[in-house]
Design an enzyme around this catalytic site. Sequence first.
Site, PDB file in Angstrom:
ATOM      1  N   TRP A   1      -2.747  -2.868  -1.585  1.00  0.00           N
ATOM      2  CA  TRP A   1      -2.309  -4.265  -1.723  1.00  0.00           C
ATOM      3  C   TRP A   1      -3.152  -5.042  -0.729  1.00  0.00           C
ATOM      4  CZ3 TRP A   1       0.182  -7.943   1.461  1.00  0.00           C
ATOM      5  CH2 TRP A   1       0.788  -9.011   0.781  1.00  0.00           C
TER       6      TRP A   1
ATOM      7  N   CYS B   1       0.810  -1.209   0.000  1.00  0.00           N
ATOM      8  CA  CYS B   1       0.000   0.000   0.000  1.00  0.00           C
ATOM      9  C   CYS B   1       0.849   1.267   0.000  1.00  0.00           C
ATOM     10  CB  CYS B   1      -0.884   0.028   1.237  1.00  0.00           C
ATOM     11  SG  CYS B   1      -2.037  -1.326   1.304  1.00  0.00           S
TER      12      CYS B   1
ATOM     13  N   HIS C   1      17.279 -38.112   3.638  1.00  0.00           N
ATOM     14  CA  HIS C   1      16.477 -38.110   4.871  1.00  0.00           C
ATOM     15  C   HIS C   1      15.029 -37.721   4.587  1.00  0.00           C
ATOM     16  CE1 HIS C   1      20.050 -38.805   7.246  1.00  0.00           C
ATOM     17  NE2 HIS C   1      20.660 -37.844   6.561  1.00  0.00           N
TER      18      HIS C   1
ATOM     19  N   ASN D   1      -2.548   2.608   5.452  1.00  0.00           N
ATOM     20  CA  ASN D   1      -1.609   1.494   5.266  1.00  0.00           C
ATOM     21  C   ASN D   1      -1.515   0.766   6.591  1.00  0.00           C
ATOM     22  OD1 ASN D   1      -1.085   2.549   2.775  1.00  0.00           O
ATOM     23  ND2 ASN D   1       1.051   3.084   3.179  1.00  0.00           N
ATOM     24  N   GLY D   2      -1.410  -0.556   6.552  1.00  0.00           N
ATOM     25  CA  GLY D   2      -1.272  -1.313   7.791  1.00  0.00           C
ATOM     26  C   GLY D   2      -2.487  -2.183   8.034  1.00  0.00           C
TER      27      GLY D   2
ATOM     28  N   LYS E   1       6.623  -5.294  -3.341  1.00  0.00           N
ATOM     29  CA  LYS E   1       8.058  -5.012  -3.254  1.00  0.00           C
ATOM     30  C   LYS E   1       8.485  -4.700  -1.832  1.00  0.00           C
ATOM     31  CE  LYS E   1      12.165  -4.409  -4.747  1.00  0.00           C
ATOM     32  NZ  LYS E   1      12.901  -5.669  -4.960  1.00  0.00           N
TER      33      LYS E   1
ATOM     34  N   GLU F   1       8.870 -17.550  -6.798  1.00  0.00           N
ATOM     35  CA  GLU F   1       8.116 -16.286  -6.735  1.00  0.00           C
ATOM     36  C   GLU F   1       7.776 -15.725  -8.109  1.00  0.00           C
ATOM     37  OE1 GLU F   1       9.868 -12.847  -4.761  1.00  0.00           O
ATOM     38  OE2 GLU F   1      11.861 -13.487  -5.345  1.00  0.00           O
TER      39      GLU F   1
ATOM     40  N   LYS G   1      13.708 -17.541  -5.939  1.00  0.00           N
ATOM     41  CA  LYS G   1      13.541 -16.778  -7.195  1.00  0.00           C
ATOM     42  C   LYS G   1      12.604 -17.525  -8.137  1.00  0.00           C
ATOM     43  CE  LYS G   1      14.549 -13.639  -6.371  1.00  0.00           C
ATOM     44  NZ  LYS G   1      15.192 -13.217  -5.151  1.00  0.00           N
TER      45      LYS G   1
ATOM     46  N   ARG H   1       6.056  -0.768  -6.022  1.00  0.00           N
ATOM     47  CA  ARG H   1       5.980  -1.510  -4.765  1.00  0.00           C
ATOM     48  C   ARG H   1       4.964  -2.648  -4.823  1.00  0.00           C
ATOM     49  NH1 ARG H   1       7.315   2.494  -0.315  1.00  0.00           N
ATOM     50  NH2 ARG H   1       5.892   1.335   0.973  1.00  0.00           N
TER      51      ARG H   1
ATOM     52  N   GLU I   1      18.118 -19.366  -2.200  1.00  0.00           N
ATOM     53  CA  GLU I   1      17.781 -18.142  -2.930  1.00  0.00           C
ATOM     54  C   GLU I   1      17.353 -18.481  -4.364  1.00  0.00           C
ATOM     55  OE1 GLU I   1      17.004 -15.294  -2.276  1.00  0.00           O
ATOM     56  OE2 GLU I   1      17.315 -14.112  -4.067  1.00  0.00           O
TER      57      GLU I   1
HETATM   58  C1  AGP Z   1      12.720 -11.371  -2.718  1.00  0.00           C
HETATM   59  O1  AGP Z   1      12.808 -11.639  -4.047  1.00  0.00           O
HETATM   60  C2  AGP Z   1      11.478 -10.944  -2.159  1.00  0.00           C
HETATM   61  N1  AGP Z   1      10.568 -10.422  -3.026  1.00  0.00           N
HETATM   62  C3  AGP Z   1      11.338 -10.810  -0.671  1.00  0.00           C
HETATM   63  O2  AGP Z   1      11.645 -12.056  -0.108  1.00  0.00           O
HETATM   64  C4  AGP Z   1      12.160  -9.716   0.053  1.00  0.00           C
HETATM   65  O3  AGP Z   1      13.517 -10.032   0.007  1.00  0.00           O
HETATM   66  C5  AGP Z   1      11.664  -9.590   1.500  1.00  0.00           C
HETATM   67  O4  AGP Z   1      10.327  -9.191   1.491  1.00  0.00           O
HETATM   68  C6  AGP Z   1      12.484  -8.643   2.331  1.00  0.00           C
HETATM   69  O5  AGP Z   1      12.461  -7.345   1.814  1.00  0.00           O
HETATM   70  P1  AGP Z   1      13.514  -6.269   2.259  1.00  0.00           P
HETATM   71  O6  AGP Z   1      14.855  -6.738   1.797  1.00  0.00           O
HETATM   72  O7  AGP Z   1      13.085  -5.007   1.601  1.00  0.00           O
HETATM   73  O8  AGP Z   1      13.463  -6.192   3.754  1.00  0.00           O
END
Ligand code: AGP
Length: 609
Positions: free
Chosen positions: A75, A2, A505, A100-101, A604, A489, A486, A27, A482
């Site tokens: 959002w 938001c 395991h 927001n929130g 974002k 997501e 990627k 964002r 990581e």
């Molecule tokens: C990563 O690709 C993400 N979209 C997400 O995990 C992100 O890294 C996480 O929300 C943390 O954000 P920040 O680094 O702005 O704190």
Amino acid sequence: MCGIVAATARREVSEILLEGLRRLEYRGYDSAGMALIDAEHNLLLHKRLGKVAELEQAQAMTPHHGCSGIAHTRWATHGEPSAANAHPHLSGNRVAVVHNGIIENHESLREELKGQGYEFQSQTDTEVIVHLLHQQLEERVEFFQALKNTIARLDGAYAIAAIDAENPDRVVAARAGSPLVIGVGIGENFLASDQLALRQVTDRFIFLEEGDMVDMGATRLHVEDASGAVVERTMQRVSAAVETVDLGGYEHYMLKEIHEQPRALAETLGLEASHQVEDERFGAGAGAIFDQVKAVQIVACGTSYHAGLVARYWLEDLCGIPCDVEVASEFRYRARARREGTLLVTVSQSGETADTLAALRGQGEDEFIASLVIANVDHSSLVRESDLVFLTRAGAEIGVASTKAFTTQLVAFLMLAIALGRRHQLSEEATRELIDALHQLPDCVSRTLQLDADIKRLSEAFILKNHALFLGRGIQYPVALEGALKLKEISYIHAEAYPAGELKHGPLALVDAEMPVVAVAPGDELLEKLKSNLEEVRSRGGELFVFADDNAGMKGDSRVHVLGMPSCPAVIQPVVYTVALQLLAYHVAVQKGTDVDKPRNLAKSVTVE
Ligand code: AGP
């Protein structure tokens, strides 16, 4: 996530509000809206599901004008993405609110307000705020006092801005748990959840503190703190040029940002002059704090958390000091044993992630000797509230999937390991070797980017898959984590990462001809162990995609696809192999046709818990 923009001026503000929303678009959001008070004191509203462009179109079709207004990108948290749930929310056709929130006690408030005859138009938690405010105003409570009485009823986190048709020259606002900044103009004042939204109209900002409430007019600013005392917050001039955030000829921001990494890494390193890691890179007084550090606690979310996991290997290996890494949303809610001399390190691209911020704020008294943040956004909340700051120089990251922010975070951590390590067990010679390795990083990453066409070819095997496994050992395990994040997501393929030794395991049961298995396999000291794990996959019919350099001596066949990585110093391999996995995820997503830069359901900057 938001975004809020608000303005009160002596001129028409609709275009300022729309431009502010455009600047917050990256964002992530699902709907947008704007409310204005016109010259006849009417409250005018446009709300649209979808992009800000839809809102602009509504404004073009039916122009609304006014000198005070609020606008929002939403959002969804409570209630589906829809025009009805979009902000601003209105009550009695006189008052409008953006928020927001999350309001945690919204259900009981909703019941109470319904009992008083208020009809709800949305499923949002926000709508209770506007009706509470309306109720106060109808009881002839003064506007600012009405906001104070309203927020006294709210539990949760919020940044709120409101306008009232009967107070047409004012915007009132409150901040508790979500960022809010005042933009100071000449004969006009603005508010936003991020100063970026206002850089078109001012470079003078007042970053509000937790609990602050604001009453502003075009030439008047009144701020009170949580106790109700009138306060004068410092105004800061933010002079750094706003970066241009166009696509620069690339198809997606994510691809552009992947390719920007050699530059971003070199700028973050900034070692040219001294060939040293100066303590001052971490802020004034860093040296004296580093002298006392006996342990490190890293706290972060998502990709930034993965950066912390990689860093643990460096800090323990190079410095010989204990390092714990924890996801912020867990860290903040558990009782913790103290360890003397611990430095708290938060990591965040945005500097606004709610859980990471709450972890910083929730530290116990004297629990840590100091806090250091590794962040990419200057003036963000984490930057303003930490004792020490390392600013990565990734530049604006627009793609929701973090790429250059992650690799520059790794550089920051390696520099931290050098700065702390020389106080412990790191010899001068080892320090020199590390710095030499860091200098090779931009070039190693450039050579990895040249593998783009090969990686794209490899990616074709994933398009019809529903699942994928990523394997790594040692420091390559967080790299695998990581890589899996990627892929999931942006391509929506279910991907999991495991330390390769864990395969037998449990996860080995998942391996069959339909399960692609990606291995991060540089020729390091764990390679032979990893090769045995990969054999376990191969002998069960699994298809392997192995990222390996020449030293690994990996041989390909019809079920084992080897992507030849450039040879580079071992310490920087996590950065270099990450770049290859970013490209893999990108090409899979593009071929699947997903919204690469704004994947579904994600934002974002995650400013809610
Ligand atoms: C990563 O690709 C993400 N979209 C997400 O995990 C992100 O890294 C996480 O929300 C943390 O954000 P920040 O680094 O702005 O704190």
